[in-house]
Motif scaffolding. Sequence first.
Motif, short mmCIF file in Angstrom:
data_model
loop_
_atom_site.label_atom_id
_atom_site.label_comp_id
_atom_site.label_asym_id
_atom_site.label_seq_id
_atom_site.Cartn_x
_atom_site.Cartn_y
_atom_site.Cartn_z
N HIS A 220 0.84 -1.21 0.00
CA HIS A 220 0.00 0.00 0.00
C HIS A 220 0.87 1.26 0.00
O HIS A 220 0.61 2.21 -0.75
CB HIS A 220 -0.91 -0.03 1.22
N LEU A 221 1.92 1.28 0.82
CA LEU A 221 2.81 2.44 0.87
C LEU A 221 3.50 2.65 -0.48
O LEU A 221 3.62 3.79 -0.97
CB LEU A 221 3.84 2.26 1.98
N CYS A 222 3.98 1.58 -1.07
CA CYS A 222 4.65 1.71 -2.37
C CYS A 222 3.67 2.23 -3.43
O CYS A 222 4.05 3.03 -4.29
CB CYS A 222 5.23 0.37 -2.80
N HIS A 223 2.44 1.78 -3.37
CA HIS A 223 1.41 2.25 -4.29
C HIS A 223 1.16 3.74 -4.11
O HIS A 223 1.07 4.51 -5.08
CB HIS A 223 0.13 1.44 -4.05
N LEU A 224 1.05 4.17 -2.85
CA LEU A 224 0.86 5.59 -2.56
C LEU A 224 2.01 6.43 -3.12
O LEU A 224 1.79 7.49 -3.73
CB LEU A 224 0.75 5.81 -1.06
#
Length: 347
Positions: A220-224
């Motif tokens: 999720h963090l990498c996507h953000l």
Amino acid sequence: MQIHSGSLAPPSAVTVDAPARLHLGFLDPNGSLGRAFGSVGLTIDERGTRITMRLADALRVDGTRSDAERARVEGYVEALCAAWSGPPVSIDVQRAPRAHTGLGSGTQLALAIGTAYARLAGRSSGSAEIARILGRGARSGIGMLGFDHGGFLVDGGPAHPGEGSGHFHTDVPPLLFRQPFPDAWRILLVDDTTREGLHGDAEKRGLASLAPFPQALAAHLCHLVLLRILPGIAESDFDAFADGITEMQQTIGEYFAPVQGGVFSSPTVAATLEAVAARQTAGIGQTSWGPTGFAFVRNAEEAVRALAAAQDASRGKPGIVCSIVTGRNRGASLRAVDLQQCGIDAQ
């Protein structure tokens, strides 16, 4: 800033100005794909470090804030001297941010000293070599990369985390992304001067006590970062950037909350920034372990409003300091002077 290769004629004195940095979050503290951490950060135009170093008959350190900082500076010089067989020097620490506040003071001081010492010793050593000698940048490369390049940065984390919590490979994380921070955007800083962020043994124990970071949250963090924060910077889309930063900070803050006392390490900083975000669009969070928090706002007019809201929310709370800064799109600067040729005594 990099020192270019080739022979260097040693000057008599060197001044290095190094920028402070905001550490905006990790991508994967658990290293689920083999690369632990990975960091997002930004250099800023205030709260930086300036040192002047001169050739001397014996080591001398002036201008430090504390005995601990003085010992740290002396240790850096001793390590550099041992590595390079360099000359004795005197050091004047002319400006440095308060330690352990999330502004990268330790790394910037180390790199400034190492860069100045390399120049006085006639060496062409760059920041990566200096960082390895002085033990900086093994977990996050934002400090070293900010020192060299400035701007908004993402690093890839160390390639091979060491065995056991708190031990890391000595290779400096690679630079994956660097973009100039938009000139119009501003950053509100809120510092709780009654507190310090985790550091030293307490930081190591805190990291060791945390549960593994879930791979789904790392994704999720990498996507953000990849599809909201970085496009926001590249296209000067403030709303996308601010939304992404706030969500990233909330996610990573909840993970570290058990060891820092909450999503923010200072409840007063948290309340102050939440008051700002309730009145205007802002990307809020905490740099590193804090206690300094930040609010990104879209322009100078919004910065005035944010500062007023922060001061109103923190009125009567001891130790809270609020200020407005801008991003810095350049790294450290070096000025070398041959005082002897100028007819000035280098001692």
